[in-house]
Design a protein around this motif. Structure first.
Motif, mmCIF file in Angstrom:
data_model
loop_
_atom_site.group_PDB
_atom_site.id
_atom_site.type_symbol
_atom_site.label_atom_id
_atom_site.label_comp_id
_atom_site.label_asym_id
_atom_site.label_seq_id
_atom_site.Cartn_x
_atom_site.Cartn_y
_atom_site.Cartn_z
ATOM 1 N N VAL A 1 0.837 -1.201 0.000
ATOM 2 C CA VAL A 1 0.000 0.000 0.000
ATOM 3 C C VAL A 1 0.874 1.254 0.000
ATOM 4 O O VAL A 1 0.643 2.189 -0.777
ATOM 5 C CB VAL A 1 -0.972 -0.005 1.204
ATOM 6 C CG1 VAL A 1 -1.672 1.329 1.358
ATOM 7 C CG2 VAL A 1 -1.995 -1.125 1.049
ATOM 8 N N LEU B 1 1.133 4.007 -3.027
ATOM 9 C CA LEU B 1 0.908 5.430 -2.794
ATOM 10 C C LEU B 1 2.117 6.263 -3.202
ATOM 11 O O LEU B 1 1.976 7.357 -3.764
ATOM 12 C CB LEU B 1 0.564 5.678 -1.323
ATOM 13 C CG LEU B 1 -0.808 5.192 -0.867
ATOM 14 C CD1 LEU B 1 -0.944 5.322 0.644
ATOM 15 C CD2 LEU B 1 -1.904 5.963 -1.580
ATOM 16 N N ILE C 1 2.158 6.524 -7.037
ATOM 17 C CA ILE C 1 1.128 7.462 -7.491
ATOM 18 C C ILE C 1 1.555 8.895 -7.194
ATOM 19 O O ILE C 1 1.394 9.790 -8.030
ATOM 20 C CB ILE C 1 -0.231 7.121 -6.846
ATOM 21 C CG1 ILE C 1 -0.741 5.778 -7.379
ATOM 22 C CG2 ILE C 1 -1.247 8.224 -7.101
ATOM 23 C CD1 ILE C 1 -1.934 5.233 -6.633
ATOM 24 N N PHE C 2 2.118 9.125 -6.012
ATOM 25 C CA PHE C 2 2.595 10.466 -5.662
ATOM 26 C C PHE C 2 3.692 10.920 -6.621
ATOM 27 O O PHE C 2 3.686 12.059 -7.095
ATOM 28 C CB PHE C 2 3.108 10.486 -4.215
ATOM 29 C CG PHE C 2 3.837 11.751 -3.868
ATOM 30 C CD1 PHE C 2 3.140 12.924 -3.628
ATOM 31 C CD2 PHE C 2 5.221 11.777 -3.811
ATOM 32 C CE1 PHE C 2 3.809 14.104 -3.322
ATOM 33 C CE2 PHE C 2 5.904 12.931 -3.511
ATOM 34 C CZ PHE C 2 5.192 14.108 -3.266
ATOM 35 N N LEU D 1 -1.130 -0.709 -5.186
ATOM 36 C CA LEU D 1 -1.971 -0.287 -4.061
ATOM 37 C C LEU D 1 -3.156 -1.233 -3.876
ATOM 38 O O LEU D 1 -3.432 -1.696 -2.757
ATOM 39 C CB LEU D 1 -2.468 1.142 -4.289
ATOM 40 C CG LEU D 1 -3.481 1.681 -3.287
ATOM 41 C CD1 LEU D 1 -2.822 1.915 -1.939
ATOM 42 C CD2 LEU D 1 -4.096 2.970 -3.796
#
Length: 161
Positions: free
Chosen positions: A11, A15, A18-19, A60
């Motif tokens: 997870v 994240l 994606i960031f 994720l």
């Protein structure tokens, strides 16, 4: 929330990806994108950001749906950074950047590949030399013959130009 997350490491990794995709897309937002038929300088970076974000979303969702490896979770508690590999790979990039002009593409690529191959735990001189020869030949075939880039194989320090 803890019971919805089955693999915290996945997870957090998702994240982070994606960031990073969003951050790089924001950094390139001032570049003109264009269209698929006539791409602007911002088109390809935006496509790469989209692919990175999609992969981050997959990681994720995998972390939310599936339990992670128990041994990997135990290893995550004992964080160890492979300093030797990190230093050698970074050094190989720096050596390439510093030697590509004076030595040329061939020797600079050879040094970089050989130095980075020493970072492996399974390193042997024979395998390192074979990998170096293959990568130098591949770089010559792709960049000089295939793409026709004006890169000298031997630089001025070795009698090229």
């Amino acid at each position: 929330m803890g019971r919805f997350v089955r693999s915290p490491k996945d997870v957090v990794t998702g994240l982070l990806l994606i960031f990073l995709a969003a951050w790089f897309a924001w950094l390139g937002s001032d570049l003109p994108i264009g269209r698929a038929i006539r791409m602007g300088p911002g088109y390809f970076p935006l496509v790469l950001c989209g692919i990175l974000a999609a992969l981050g979303l997959i990681v994720l969702l995998t972390g939310l749906a599936f339990r992670g490896d128990v041994e990997a979770d135990e290893d995550a508690r004992r964080i160890s950074i492979p300093w030797q590999g990190l230093v050698l790979v970074t050094l190989s990039v720096v050596v390439f950047g510093l030697t590509v002009r004076p030595l040329g593409l061939g020797p600079a690529m050879g040094l970089a590949v050989f130095i980075s191959s020493t970072a492996s735990r399974k390193f042997s001189i024979f395998n390192g030399l074979v990998m170096t020869a293959i990568m130098v030949a591949f770089a010559w075939a792709v960049f000089i013959k295939g793409l026709g880039l004006p890169l000298p194989m031997l630089g001025p320090w070795l009698g090229g130009y």
